[in-house]
Scaffold this motif. Structure first.
Motif, short mmCIF file in Angstrom:
data_model
loop_
_atom_site.label_atom_id
_atom_site.label_comp_id
_atom_site.label_asym_id
_atom_site.label_seq_id
_atom_site.Cartn_x
_atom_site.Cartn_y
_atom_site.Cartn_z
N PHE A 88 117.54 106.97 80.13
CA PHE A 88 117.83 105.62 80.61
C PHE A 88 116.56 104.89 81.02
CE2 PHE A 88 122.53 106.43 81.87
CZ PHE A 88 122.91 106.12 80.57
N LEU A 89 115.67 105.60 81.71
CA LEU A 89 114.41 104.97 82.11
C LEU A 89 113.58 104.59 80.88
CD1 LEU A 89 113.36 107.19 85.16
CD2 LEU A 89 114.07 104.80 85.21
N ALA A 90 113.59 105.47 79.88
CA ALA A 90 112.84 105.19 78.66
C ALA A 90 113.43 103.99 77.92
CB ALA A 90 112.84 106.42 77.75
N LEU A 91 114.75 103.91 77.88
CA LEU A 91 115.39 102.78 77.19
C LEU A 91 115.05 101.46 77.87
CD1 LEU A 91 118.94 104.25 76.41
CD2 LEU A 91 117.13 103.72 74.77
N LEU A 92 115.04 101.44 79.20
CA LEU A 92 114.69 100.21 79.91
C LEU A 92 113.22 99.86 79.73
CD1 LEU A 92 116.63 100.41 83.30
CD2 LEU A 92 117.13 98.99 81.31
N SER A 93 112.38 100.87 79.61
CA SER A 93 110.95 100.63 79.45
C SER A 93 110.60 100.13 78.05
CB SER A 93 110.16 101.91 79.75
OG SER A 93 110.36 102.34 81.08
N GLU A 94 111.36 100.59 77.07
CA GLU A 94 111.01 100.32 75.67
C GLU A 94 111.77 99.16 75.05
OE1 GLU A 94 111.70 104.02 73.72
OE2 GLU A 94 110.21 105.11 74.95
N HIS A 95 112.81 98.68 75.73
CA HIS A 95 113.61 97.59 75.18
C HIS A 95 113.69 96.44 76.17
CE1 HIS A 95 115.15 99.91 71.71
NE2 HIS A 95 115.08 100.94 72.53
N SER A 96 113.76 95.24 75.65
CA SER A 96 113.87 94.05 76.49
C SER A 96 115.17 93.33 76.19
CB SER A 96 112.69 93.12 76.26
OG SER A 96 112.78 92.52 74.97
N VAL A 97 115.54 92.42 77.08
CA VAL A 97 116.74 91.62 76.86
C VAL A 97 116.58 90.76 75.61
CG1 VAL A 97 118.15 89.76 77.82
CG2 VAL A 97 117.37 91.60 79.29
N ASP A 98 115.36 90.34 75.33
CA ASP A 98 115.12 89.47 74.19
C ASP A 98 115.42 90.15 72.86
OD1 ASP A 98 114.34 87.39 75.83
OD2 ASP A 98 112.23 87.99 75.81
N ASP A 99 115.06 91.44 72.75
CA ASP A 99 115.26 92.10 71.45
C ASP A 99 116.46 93.04 71.40
OD1 ASP A 99 114.48 94.54 72.64
OD2 ASP A 99 112.40 94.28 72.07
N SER A 100 116.97 93.45 72.57
CA SER A 100 118.10 94.40 72.59
C SER A 100 119.01 94.07 73.77
CB SER A 100 117.58 95.84 72.69
OG SER A 100 116.62 96.12 71.71
N GLU A 101 119.52 92.87 73.78
CA GLU A 101 120.27 92.38 74.94
C GLU A 101 121.45 93.27 75.31
OE1 GLU A 101 123.26 88.66 75.81
OE2 GLU A 101 121.39 88.23 74.75
N GLU A 102 122.29 93.60 74.33
CA GLU A 102 123.50 94.36 74.62
C GLU A 102 123.17 95.76 75.13
OE1 GLU A 102 127.90 95.16 72.61
OE2 GLU A 102 126.21 94.52 71.36
N LEU A 103 122.14 96.37 74.56
CA LEU A 103 121.74 97.71 75.00
C LEU A 103 121.25 97.67 76.44
CD1 LEU A 103 121.11 100.70 74.48
CD2 LEU A 103 118.87 99.98 73.60
N VAL A 104 120.37 96.74 76.76
CA VAL A 104 119.82 96.65 78.11
C VAL A 104 120.92 96.39 79.13
CG1 VAL A 104 118.31 95.31 79.63
CG2 VAL A 104 117.52 95.95 77.35
N LEU A 105 121.83 95.48 78.80
CA LEU A 105 122.93 95.17 79.72
C LEU A 105 123.79 96.40 80.00
CD1 LEU A 105 124.17 91.68 78.45
CD2 LEU A 105 122.94 92.18 80.56
N ASN A 106 124.09 97.16 78.97
CA ASN A 106 124.93 98.34 79.15
C ASN A 106 124.21 99.45 79.90
OD1 ASN A 106 127.77 98.33 77.67
ND2 ASN A 106 126.39 97.09 76.44
#
Length: 253
Positions: free
Chosen positions: A66-84
């Motif tokens: 989860f920490l890696a996903l938040l570090s590597e993805h942003s709302v701009d490019d992966s909005e649905e993933l970051v929100l979930n």
């Protein structure tokens, strides 16, 4: 599937373009993100159950992922993933009494991942980040990290937000911060108290009782006198009058 082969330059001329390769790469990435979103959503739903959550928070692999996903993805490019991911982390950080909660063990790192979301342009992301800070701000080391990153100032700005979910969560976090003597004075500086008073008056005149209760608690914590110190008045006479009039008006209806 293997990535498309590199293009070769022949005889000094331009390489022939492989027209479908970028689209295939985009499709693979989109498919992978879609799978990730669905997996995270399942975990988030499981986290509603205390029994399942106890098992989930004990996983170092899950916390690190989860920490890696938040570090590597942003709302701009992966909005649905970051929100979930943020929503699921909010569910998992709720269980502070769980033994070896590895999500909470990484809570100071989470502050750095979540703080940029508070002032982003995506309303749902702001709401989810504020909700997550509601759980994290129960810890003194998190409040220290939040102060260092000026998260408290961002939360005060959010008191002007039009989204009631954002307002409620921001007020709850400010209530926690204001209860901490180490950060109370700093929080009461600048226009922060005025923002709390204005938000309180707006909630009371609008009949939003649950929000008003949280804001009143935040204001009470800000004004709490420290018997060991001589503290300045937190509220100006004008601010006190605004709060008093709003409370009186609400009680009279």
């Amino acid at each position: 599937a293997a990535p498309p082969p590199p293009l070769h330059l022949l005889g000094g001329g331009a390489a022939e373009e492989a027209p479908h390769a970028p689209l295939k790469m985009d499709a693979r990435r989109a498919g992978a993100l879609d799978v990730l979103v669905k997996l995270v959503r399942v975990i988030g739903n499981l986290a509603i159950s205390p029994e399942a959550a106890t098992q989930l928070v004990a996983s170092r692999l899950l916390a690190g992922t989860f920490l890696a996903l938040l570090s590597e993805h942003s709302v701009d490019d992966s909005e649905e993933l970051v929100l979930n991911v943020v929503s699921t982390i909010s569910n998992l950080t709720f269980y502070e009494g769980a033994k070896d909660n590895h999500i909470l063990l990484g809570r100071r790192v989470l502050v750095g991942c979540l703080s940029p979301l508070l002032l982003c342009g995506q309303e749902d992301a702001v709401a989810e980040a504020a909700r997550c800070f509601g759980n994290l701000s129960r810890y003194a080391d998190v409040r220290q990290e939040m102060a260092a990153r000026r998260v408290d100032a961002a939360l005060c700005i959010l008191l002007d937000h039009s989204n009631s979910a954002v307002l409620y969560s921001a007020a709850g976090v400010l209530m926690n911060i204001a209860a901490d003597e180490a950060h109370r004075d700093e929080l009461s500086q600048h226009d922060n108290v005025g923002r709390v008073v204005d938000a309180l008056a707006h909630a009371l005149y609008g009949g939003e009782a649950s929000l008003a209760v949280i804001l009143l608690k935040a204001l009470f914590n800000l004004c709490a006198a420290d018997a060991a110190k001589s503290r300045r008045a937190v509220l100006t006479p004008a601010q006190a009058a605004v709060a008093r009039d709003a409370i009186a008006d609400y009680l009279s209806t």
